[in-house]
Design a protein around this motif. Structure first.
Motif, PDB file in Angstrom:
ATOM      1  N   THR A 172       0.890  -1.251   0.004  1.00 28.50           N
ATOM      2  CA  THR A 172      -0.202   0.096  -0.147  1.00 28.50           C
ATOM      3  C   THR A 172       0.955   1.161  -0.088  1.00 28.50           C
ATOM      4  O   THR A 172       0.415   2.285  -0.599  1.00 28.50           O
ATOM      5  CB  THR A 172      -1.011  -0.182   1.284  1.00 28.50           C
ATOM      6  OG1 THR A 172      -0.241   0.051   2.500  1.00 28.50           O
ATOM      7  CG2 THR A 172      -1.903  -1.362   1.067  1.00 28.50           C
ATOM      8  N   LYS A 173       1.994   1.205   0.590  1.00 28.92           N
ATOM      9  CA  LYS A 173       2.944   2.290   0.534  1.00 28.92           C
ATOM     10  C   LYS A 173       3.575   2.608  -0.967  1.00 28.92           C
ATOM     11  O   LYS A 173       3.624   1.592  -1.679  1.00 28.92           O
ATOM     12  CB  LYS A 173       4.296   2.224   1.598  1.00 28.92           C
ATOM     13  CG  LYS A 173       3.625   2.281   2.968  1.00 28.92           C
ATOM     14  CD  LYS A 173       4.641   2.322   3.828  1.00 28.92           C
ATOM     15  CE  LYS A 173       5.872   1.485   3.694  1.00 28.92           C
ATOM     16  NZ  LYS A 173       6.851   1.571   4.955  1.00 28.92           N
ATOM     17  N   GLU A 174       4.000   3.798  -1.170  1.00 30.63           N
ATOM     18  CA  GLU A 174       4.651   3.891  -2.288  1.00 30.63           C
ATOM     19  C   GLU A 174       6.061   3.253  -2.230  1.00 30.63           C
ATOM     20  O   GLU A 174       6.829   3.161  -1.267  1.00 30.63           O
ATOM     21  CB  GLU A 174       4.925   5.437  -2.491  1.00 30.63           C
ATOM     22  CG  GLU A 174       5.356   5.912  -3.867  1.00 30.63           C
ATOM     23  CD  GLU A 174       4.514   5.423  -4.970  1.00 30.63           C
ATOM     24  OE1 GLU A 174       5.004   5.348  -5.937  1.00 30.63           O
ATOM     25  OE2 GLU A 174       3.447   5.593  -5.018  1.00 30.63           O
ATOM     26  N   LEU A 175       6.583   2.607  -3.469  1.00 29.84           N
ATOM     27  CA  LEU A 175       7.723   2.018  -3.560  1.00 29.84           C
ATOM     28  C   LEU A 175       8.855   2.942  -3.833  1.00 29.84           C
ATOM     29  O   LEU A 175       8.609   3.961  -4.198  1.00 29.84           O
ATOM     30  CB  LEU A 175       7.708   1.101  -4.880  1.00 29.84           C
ATOM     31  CG  LEU A 175       6.750  -0.016  -4.963  1.00 29.84           C
ATOM     32  CD1 LEU A 175       6.620  -0.776  -6.249  1.00 29.84           C
ATOM     33  CD2 LEU A 175       6.928  -0.948  -3.851  1.00 29.84           C
ATOM     34  N   ASP A 176       9.846   2.570  -3.159  1.00 33.07           N
ATOM     35  CA  ASP A 176      11.055   3.556  -3.402  1.00 33.07           C
ATOM     36  C   ASP A 176      11.523   3.399  -5.024  1.00 33.07           C
ATOM     37  O   ASP A 176      11.197   2.596  -5.618  1.00 33.07           O
ATOM     38  CB  ASP A 176      12.189   3.097  -2.731  1.00 33.07           C
ATOM     39  CG  ASP A 176      12.966   1.713  -2.900  1.00 33.07           C
ATOM     40  OD1 ASP A 176      13.556   1.753  -4.108  1.00 33.07           O
ATOM     41  OD2 ASP A 176      12.846   1.020  -2.037  1.00 33.07           O
ATOM     42  N   LEU A 225      10.650  -3.123 -10.780  1.00 34.72           N
ATOM     43  CA  LEU A 225       9.298  -3.796 -11.351  1.00 34.72           C
ATOM     44  C   LEU A 225       8.772  -3.458 -12.661  1.00 34.72           C
ATOM     45  O   LEU A 225       7.998  -4.120 -13.351  1.00 34.72           O
ATOM     46  CB  LEU A 225       8.295  -3.294 -10.116  1.00 34.72           C
ATOM     47  CG  LEU A 225       8.300  -4.026  -8.914  1.00 34.72           C
ATOM     48  CD1 LEU A 225       7.573  -3.580  -7.961  1.00 34.72           C
ATOM     49  CD2 LEU A 225       8.167  -5.537  -8.991  1.00 34.72           C
ATOM     50  N   ASP A 226       9.022  -2.076 -13.072  1.00 38.45           N
ATOM     51  CA  ASP A 226       8.626  -1.658 -14.284  1.00 38.45           C
ATOM     52  C   ASP A 226       9.554  -2.516 -15.284  1.00 38.45           C
ATOM     53  O   ASP A 226       9.031  -2.941 -16.252  1.00 38.45           O
ATOM     54  CB  ASP A 226       8.969  -0.061 -14.513  1.00 38.45           C
ATOM     55  CG  ASP A 226       8.098   0.574 -13.621  1.00 38.45           C
ATOM     56  OD1 ASP A 226       6.981   0.098 -13.341  1.00 38.45           O
ATOM     57  OD2 ASP A 226       8.416   1.732 -13.407  1.00 38.45           O
ATOM     58  N   LYS A 227      10.804  -2.848 -15.086  1.00 39.18           N
ATOM     59  CA  LYS A 227      11.692  -3.569 -16.320  1.00 39.18           C
ATOM     60  C   LYS A 227      10.918  -4.833 -16.246  1.00 39.18           C
ATOM     61  O   LYS A 227      11.097  -5.720 -17.242  1.00 39.18           O
ATOM     62  CB  LYS A 227      12.957  -3.536 -15.740  1.00 39.18           C
ATOM     63  CG  LYS A 227      13.641  -2.192 -15.944  1.00 39.18           C
ATOM     64  CD  LYS A 227      13.805  -1.999 -17.388  1.00 39.18           C
ATOM     65  CE  LYS A 227      14.633  -0.578 -17.811  1.00 39.18           C
ATOM     66  NZ  LYS A 227      14.770  -0.513 -19.159  1.00 39.18           N
ATOM     67  N   ILE A 228      10.646  -5.585 -15.213  1.00 42.03           N
ATOM     68  CA  ILE A 228      10.046  -6.629 -15.376  1.00 42.03           C
ATOM     69  C   ILE A 228       8.759  -7.023 -16.051  1.00 42.03           C
ATOM     70  O   ILE A 228       8.411  -7.810 -16.723  1.00 42.03           O
ATOM     71  CB  ILE A 228       9.993  -7.510 -13.662  1.00 42.03           C
ATOM     72  CG1 ILE A 228      11.319  -7.700 -13.080  1.00 42.03           C
ATOM     73  CG2 ILE A 228       9.156  -8.893 -13.867  1.00 42.03           C
ATOM     74  CD1 ILE A 228      11.237  -8.044 -11.614  1.00 42.03           C
ATOM     75  N   ARG A 229       7.935  -5.794 -15.438  1.00 42.80           N
ATOM     76  CA  ARG A 229       6.766  -6.043 -16.381  1.00 42.80           C
ATOM     77  C   ARG A 229       6.920  -5.569 -17.751  1.00 42.80           C
ATOM     78  O   ARG A 229       6.061  -6.131 -18.934  1.00 42.80           O
ATOM     79  CB  ARG A 229       5.926  -4.913 -15.795  1.00 42.80           C
ATOM     80  CG  ARG A 229       5.290  -5.193 -14.547  1.00 42.80           C
ATOM     81  CD  ARG A 229       4.361  -4.105 -13.793  1.00 42.80           C
ATOM     82  NE  ARG A 229       4.025  -4.462 -12.456  1.00 42.80           N
ATOM     83  CZ  ARG A 229       4.191  -3.882 -11.414  1.00 42.80           C
ATOM     84  NH1 ARG A 229       4.709  -2.450 -11.614  1.00 42.80           N
ATOM     85  NH2 ARG A 229       3.821  -4.242 -10.124  1.00 42.80           N
TER      86      ARG A 229
END
Length: 107
Positions: A35-39, A46-50
């Motif tokens: 729920t918290k914002e990721l660092d 995570l963007d690269k994995i997606r």
């Protein structure tokens, strides 16, 4: 005797409760972190994995595999076919077992 049984039961109950609490705390910590914002580093990862996942699904295989990769892959498949006697390396081999003929021995 009954007091001894009660202590055994309480120790079993205590260990089960502590295990359940540890598992629930671990799960709630993961959910709380979602729920918290990721660092920024985690977000980039995570963007690269997606991104890789979408590219992999669209290409149907290895992402950014050039002709050198395809050549190397075909050479390795040829080596394996030569080593294991040819055939389809993708399909699971069919194994057929025959019943052994047993002879009855007189005693």
């Amino acid at each position: 005797m009954a007091l001894h049984r009660l202590f055994q039961l309480s120790s079993l109950l205590r260990s089960a409760v502590s295990l359940t609490l540890r598992r629930n705390m671990g799960l709630s910590a993961v959910l709380f972190n979602r729920t918290k914002e990721l660092d920024p580093i985690q977000k980039l990862f995570l963007d690269k994995i997606r991104d890789y996942n979408t590219k992999s699904k669209s290409s149907g295989g290895i992402v950014d595999a050039g002709p050198a990769y395809q050549k190397n892959l075909s050479e390795e498949v040829i080596k394996l076919q030569r080593l294991y006697g040819g055939g389809d390396l993708i399909k699971f081999p069919e194994v057929k077992f025959t019943e052994p003929k047993l002879e009855e021995v007189a005693k």
